[in-house]
Design a protein around this motif. Structure first.
Motif, PDB file in Angstrom:
ATOM      1  N   PRO A  86       0.805  -1.236   0.000  1.00 53.56           N
ATOM      2  CA  PRO A  86       0.000   0.000   0.000  1.00 53.56           C
ATOM      3  C   PRO A  86       0.834   1.280   0.000  1.00 53.56           C
ATOM      4  O   PRO A  86       0.444   2.281  -0.601  1.00 53.56           O
ATOM      5  N   GLU A  87       2.027   1.259   0.669  1.00 55.99           N
ATOM      6  CA  GLU A  87       2.813   2.492   0.797  1.00 55.99           C
ATOM      7  C   GLU A  87       3.779   2.687  -0.374  1.00 55.99           C
ATOM      8  O   GLU A  87       4.493   3.680  -0.432  1.00 55.99           O
ATOM      9  N   LEU A  88       3.809   1.733  -1.297  1.00 60.67           N
ATOM     10  CA  LEU A  88       4.773   1.811  -2.398  1.00 60.67           C
ATOM     11  C   LEU A  88       4.121   2.352  -3.676  1.00 60.67           C
ATOM     12  O   LEU A  88       2.902   2.400  -3.793  1.00 60.67           O
ATOM     13  N   ASP A  89       4.976   2.745  -4.628  1.00 60.29           N
ATOM     14  CA  ASP A  89       4.493   3.253  -5.909  1.00 60.29           C
ATOM     15  C   ASP A  89       3.897   2.125  -6.749  1.00 60.29           C
ATOM     16  O   ASP A  89       4.257   0.973  -6.581  1.00 60.29           O
ATOM     17  N   PRO A  90       3.007   2.494  -7.681  1.00 61.06           N
ATOM     18  CA  PRO A  90       2.470   1.479  -8.600  1.00 61.06           C
ATOM     19  C   PRO A  90       3.600   0.842  -9.407  1.00 61.06           C
ATOM     20  O   PRO A  90       4.638   1.464  -9.659  1.00 61.06           O
ATOM     21  N   PHE A  91       3.372  -0.415  -9.800  1.00 64.59           N
ATOM     22  CA  PHE A  91       4.346  -1.100 -10.652  1.00 64.59           C
ATOM     23  C   PHE A  91       4.573  -0.300 -11.931  1.00 64.59           C
ATOM     24  O   PHE A  91       5.701  -0.093 -12.357  1.00 64.59           O
ATOM     25  N   VAL A  92       3.485   0.110 -12.581  1.00 66.08           N
ATOM     26  CA  VAL A  92       3.575   0.860 -13.843  1.00 66.08           C
ATOM     27  C   VAL A  92       2.457   1.890 -13.896  1.00 66.08           C
ATOM     28  O   VAL A  92       1.470   1.801 -13.174  1.00 66.08           O
TER      29      VAL A  92
ATOM     30  N   VAL B 278       7.304  -1.324 -20.933  1.00 71.49           N
ATOM     31  CA  VAL B 278       7.242  -2.692 -20.403  1.00 71.49           C
ATOM     32  C   VAL B 278       7.851  -3.664 -21.397  1.00 71.49           C
ATOM     33  O   VAL B 278       7.856  -3.427 -22.612  1.00 71.49           O
ATOM     34  N   GLY B 279       8.383  -4.757 -20.841  1.00 75.21           N
ATOM     35  CA  GLY B 279       8.835  -5.901 -21.638  1.00 75.21           C
ATOM     36  C   GLY B 279       8.027  -7.109 -21.230  1.00 75.21           C
ATOM     37  O   GLY B 279       7.217  -7.025 -20.294  1.00 75.21           O
ATOM     38  N   PRO B 280       8.234  -8.236 -21.889  1.00 74.71           N
ATOM     39  CA  PRO B 280       7.418  -9.423 -21.614  1.00 74.71           C
ATOM     40  C   PRO B 280       7.400  -9.822 -20.139  1.00 74.71           C
ATOM     41  O   PRO B 280       6.374 -10.262 -19.626  1.00 74.71           O
ATOM     42  N   ASP B 281       8.543  -9.665 -19.433  1.00 70.49           N
ATOM     43  CA  ASP B 281       8.623 -10.143 -18.050  1.00 70.49           C
ATOM     44  C   ASP B 281       8.421  -9.046 -17.014  1.00 70.49           C
ATOM     45  O   ASP B 281       8.644  -9.252 -15.817  1.00 70.49           O
ATOM     46  N   THR B 282       7.997  -7.845 -17.461  1.00 70.35           N
ATOM     47  CA  THR B 282       7.754  -6.763 -16.507  1.00 70.35           C
ATOM     48  C   THR B 282       6.499  -7.086 -15.679  1.00 70.35           C
ATOM     49  O   THR B 282       5.446  -7.379 -16.240  1.00 70.35           O
TER      50      THR B 282
ATOM     51  N   PHE C   3      -1.102 -14.367  -3.822  1.00 69.62           N
ATOM     52  CA  PHE C   3      -0.821 -13.178  -4.633  1.00 69.62           C
ATOM     53  C   PHE C   3      -0.085 -13.600  -5.893  1.00 69.62           C
ATOM     54  O   PHE C   3       0.978 -14.201  -5.823  1.00 69.62           O
ATOM     55  N   PHE C   4      -0.668 -13.262  -7.038  1.00 64.59           N
ATOM     56  CA  PHE C   4      -0.114 -13.696  -8.310  1.00 64.59           C
ATOM     57  C   PHE C   4       0.373 -12.486  -9.090  1.00 64.59           C
ATOM     58  O   PHE C   4      -0.387 -11.534  -9.311  1.00 64.59           O
ATOM     59  N   GLU C   5       1.639 -12.498  -9.488  1.00 62.54           N
ATOM     60  CA  GLU C   5       2.196 -11.369 -10.252  1.00 62.54           C
ATOM     61  C   GLU C   5       1.778 -11.472 -11.711  1.00 62.54           C
ATOM     62  O   GLU C   5       1.979 -12.501 -12.353  1.00 62.54           O
ATOM     63  N   VAL C   6       1.195 -10.398 -12.227  1.00 64.53           N
ATOM     64  CA  VAL C   6       0.805 -10.355 -13.636  1.00 64.53           C
ATOM     65  C   VAL C   6       1.957  -9.758 -14.439  1.00 64.53           C
ATOM     66  O   VAL C   6       2.464  -8.675 -14.102  1.00 64.53           O
TER      67      VAL C   6
ATOM     68  N   GLY D 188       3.853  -9.541 -20.724  1.00 71.03           N
ATOM     69  CA  GLY D 188       3.739 -10.510 -21.809  1.00 71.03           C
ATOM     70  C   GLY D 188       3.933  -9.910 -23.193  1.00 71.03           C
ATOM     71  O   GLY D 188       3.711 -10.589 -24.204  1.00 71.03           O
ATOM     72  N   THR D 189       4.335  -8.655 -23.246  1.00 67.41           N
ATOM     73  CA  THR D 189       4.513  -7.985 -24.537  1.00 67.41           C
ATOM     74  C   THR D 189       5.493  -6.827 -24.339  1.00 67.41           C
ATOM     75  O   THR D 189       5.827  -6.478 -23.209  1.00 67.41           O
ATOM     76  N   THR D 190       5.934  -6.222 -25.433  1.00 66.81           N
ATOM     77  CA  THR D 190       6.854  -5.083 -25.334  1.00 66.81           C
ATOM     78  C   THR D 190       6.159  -3.826 -25.841  1.00 66.81           C
ATOM     79  O   THR D 190       5.466  -3.874 -26.869  1.00 66.81           O
ATOM     80  N   GLY D 191       6.305  -2.719 -25.088  1.00 70.05           N
ATOM     81  CA  GLY D 191       5.675  -1.481 -25.518  1.00 70.05           C
ATOM     82  C   GLY D 191       5.608  -0.479 -24.385  1.00 70.05           C
ATOM     83  O   GLY D 191       6.415  -0.522 -23.456  1.00 70.05           O
TER      84      GLY D 191
END
Lengths: 291, 78, 322
Positions: free
Chosen positions: B17-23, B29-33, B44-47, B50-53
């Motif tokens: 909650p106290e941290l910045d958003p992932f993106v 982003v890259g496929p593994d971001t 908790f599952f990390e999404v 899956g793509t670059t852009g």
């Protein structure tokens, strides 16, 4: 006063009383024991509980109304339960009060507790009017308990102390449940004691711990050769307070797969118990010492 | 290009909650971001992207429930 | 060892028809939550009805087959891929030694069932191979699958791939369901208003939906005032601990009803106000978080009628596929 209800099309639920009392417990045990003897086709699970019982059945094999009528006739035969002699087992359960493991667990759940500054045992002693935790422990171990229900999770006994109402120990459950409880914790919530058969969530105050396993899915401990669950509804428990040295010695026995509960067969009569609880309890405990 | 939720659950944009958003919009982003967390049954599952852009839009508000396959982010390829 | 677990998915367990008869000591029936789909998967690969399958929750595992077999995926719409190539659901297909089975994202429903010809041959505990994780019993070491597990498979009778469940006998998984219940147990503890709210509300399934129970959100329910009986807790939703029927709906604190399923806790101190009828337990199993449900009251005759119709549907499935 008897209340029956279907739980869906495949359970029937019967409640004898809204408040906890041993007569209702015995009626539930007597009715369910009699039902089991009748071996009715389609009856799947027969579950006696504190003041109620439940039967899970296959309505394709036994019509719900027929089963209900059968139960009603068994209940009539059993009456108020005082004439029922329960053939059961008395077992000695060693307990280390105020042990380091439940203490450490309690310290991790401060905000779930009524009195974060005290141990659970100290809190239980205070609200029951005892001057010291040791006095509460003496009352806790001083009279036997009956497993009025086994369940919640595999093999966990609900234990009700066999003393008059005014001497019942009552302790509120945690304000909100813990997500962790050590295996074999001896707990108390409301008027019930319990022994946590597996590690997991729980809301009872933690008084101590026993070195003895009560659930063994591997069936490698000697007392579990025939069943992976030790407790059956109706078992009677006598607590044996032990110190840390004895705890470590018993733990070594458990790990070497040598530990066995001290236990003896016993017949419990509710009528004779109600006439003289303390005298009857002394007789019960002597059975264990004689065996 | 869309990033979809692989499972039903609660969508979280931040690791805590106290941290910045992932993106956010504009993040490369890259496929593994890792772009979000979806929680179900206390797991908790990390999404992953899956793509670059570049993230072009955030389709769901933080801590909202999502369905499996629901669009979480739109991505501009490249 | 016939199947290697490369990736276990979110929560994948070995399940079968269940472990009845031990609820009185707190061991629940377990088994596939959606028994209809589990049976369909077994029939498709030529297994007996008590063979063990994999129950894959919300996400599929990634598995490598070490020897040829026939497999089938039913239940939730969780599209399988063999070596990256799409394969159908509700239809059996062949795999060769070395083939890797994986899954796309869930499209609908919640639990997919994967059967392999011969059945997953983990040890039988108390008459069943089903996993009961809370009691560390059955399945693979009493737990959900983990990467690196090797799953033994029994000898197959040689079912051929290409069997299919007719369209009309496949389960569908709408986002909104009506689940039939019988009111009762402690429903007298609800006020008239509380009872109406329970049956009127559109309940949304939370993420706390696992093999033990399904927790919903949608309305606060009012209980009657009372003096707490000795041994019951002080909250109006507390009772002296009682047995919990499979499918019973308890309401801790008057909010967030919980439907207990086949890994139920066997008893406890919360009022139960209704029980899902046996015919609708498969539908509960396929409810995904964020889907909505309305509980619809039926009486005992209605529940038994629904049970007969479900039995007829199971027979039709056996007729069409077996």
């Amino acid at each position: 006063m008897v209340r029956r209800s279907f739980g869906g099309d495949d359970h029937i639920f019967v409640e004898f009383d809204e408040e906890m009392n041993l007569a209702a417990t015995f009626r539930a045990m007597a009715v369910t024991a009699t039902l089991a003897e009748r071996r009715i086709d389609g009856v799947i699970d027969i579950c006696p509980a504190n003041v109620s019982y439940q039967v899970r059945f296959d309505p394709d094999l036994v019509a719900p109304q027929e089963l209900e009528a059968e139960l009603e006739s068994i209940e009539d035969g059993v009456g108020d339960g005082t004439g029922f002699d329960l053939r059961t087992t008395i077992v000695e359960v060693p307990i280390l009060y105020d042990d380091p493991w439940t203490r450490e667990t309690a310290s991790r759940f401060r905000s779930n507790r009524q009195d974060p500054e005290a141990t659970d045992l100290e809190y239980a002693a205070r609200i029951n009017g005892f001057d010291a935790a040791g006095d509460f422990a003496a009352a806790h171990a001083g009279s036997p308990w009956i497993a009025s229900m086994v369940g919640f999770v595999a093999g966990l006994p609900f234990l009700f102390q066999m003393v008059p109402r005014e001497r019942q120990l009552e302790v509120p459950k945690y304000l909100s449940p813990r997500t962790d409880t050590p295996r074999q914790t001896i707990g108390h919530g409301g008027c019930f004691g319990s022994i946590y058969s597996v590690r997991g969530a729980g809301g009872y105050q933690m008084l101590g711990i026993t070195p003895a396993p009560i659930y063994d899915p591997t069936q490698t401990h000697p007392d579990f050769a025939d069943s992976l669950v030790f407790f059956k509804p109706g078992f009677i428990v006598k607590y044996l307070p032990i110190d840390r040295e004895a705890y470590d010695e018993l733990t070594a026995q458990v790990e070497a797969r040598r530990f066995r509960f001290r236990q003896a067969p016993v017949t419990f009569s509710l009528g004779r118990f109600l006439a003289d609880p303390d005298g009857y309890n002394r007789g019960l405990m002597e059975v264990l010492d004689g065996g | 290009m869309d990033i979809r939720s692989p499972l039903p659950g609660v969508f979280y944009r931040r690791p805590a909650p106290e941290l910045d958003p992932f993106v956010g919009v504009g993040s490369p982003v890259g496929p593994d971001t890792t772009v979000a967390i979806v929680e179900v049954m206390k797991q908790f599952f990390e999404v992953k992207a899956g793509t670059t852009g570049t993230i072009a839009g955030v389709a769901v508000a933080d801590a909202e429930m999502v369905d499996a396959g629901q669009v979480l982010f739109t991505v501009r390829p490249g | 060892m016939a199947v290697s677990v490369l990736n276990p998915g979110l929560s994948t367990t070995v399940q079968d028809a269940g472990r009845p008869g031990y609820y009185n000591v707190g061991i629940p029936p377990s088994g596939s939550l959606d028994q209809y789909s589990s049976l369909a998967a077994n029939l498709l690969v030529g297994n007996g009805e008590d063979a063990a399958v994999l129950e894959c929750t919300y996400m599929g595992p990634e598995l490598r087959f070490e020897r040829p077999a026939t497999v089938a995926v039913t239940g939730a719409d969780l599209p399988p891929r063999l070596g990256g190539e799409p394969r159908p659901t509700w239809e059996s297909f062949g795999v060769e030694a070395g083939d890797v089975l994986s899954f796309d994202f869930l499209r609908s429903g919640a639990r997919a069932y994967l059967a392999v010809s011969g059945g997953f041959d983990v040890p039988v505990m108390l008459g069943s191979r089903s996993t009961y994780a809370l009691g560390a019993l059955g399945g693979v070491e009493g737990r959900a699958l983990a990467a690196g597990d090797e799953l033994p498979v029994g000898d197959a009778d040689g079912a051929a791939p290409g069997r299919s469940v007719p369209e009309a006998l496949r389960s569908t998984h709408p986002k909104h369901r009506e689940i039939r219940v019988m009111m009762g147990l402690y429903d007298h503890r609800l006020t008239g208003e509380g009872r109406r709210a329970f049956l009127d509300a559109e309940w949304r399934l939370t993420t706390l939906a696992d093999r033990t129970g399904f927790r919903y959100r949608g309305a606060a329910l009012e209980f009657r005032e009372r003096v707490a009986p000795f041994g019951a807790g002080s909250d109006p939703s507390n009772i002296v601990d009682a047995p919990y029927p499979i499918g019973s709906i308890q309401i801790p604190g008057g909010v967030e009803p919980i439907v207990l399923h086949r890994d139920a806790v066997s008893g406890g101190g919360y009022v139960m106000v209704a029980t899902v009828i046996s015919a609708d337990m498969d539908d509960v199993a396929q409810s995904a978080p964020n889907s909505t449900t309305r509980f619809v009251e039926v009486d005992l005759d209605g529940a038994l009628g629904a049970r007969r119709r479900r039995a007829a549907r199971l027979d039709a499935l056996r007729e069409a596929v077996g």
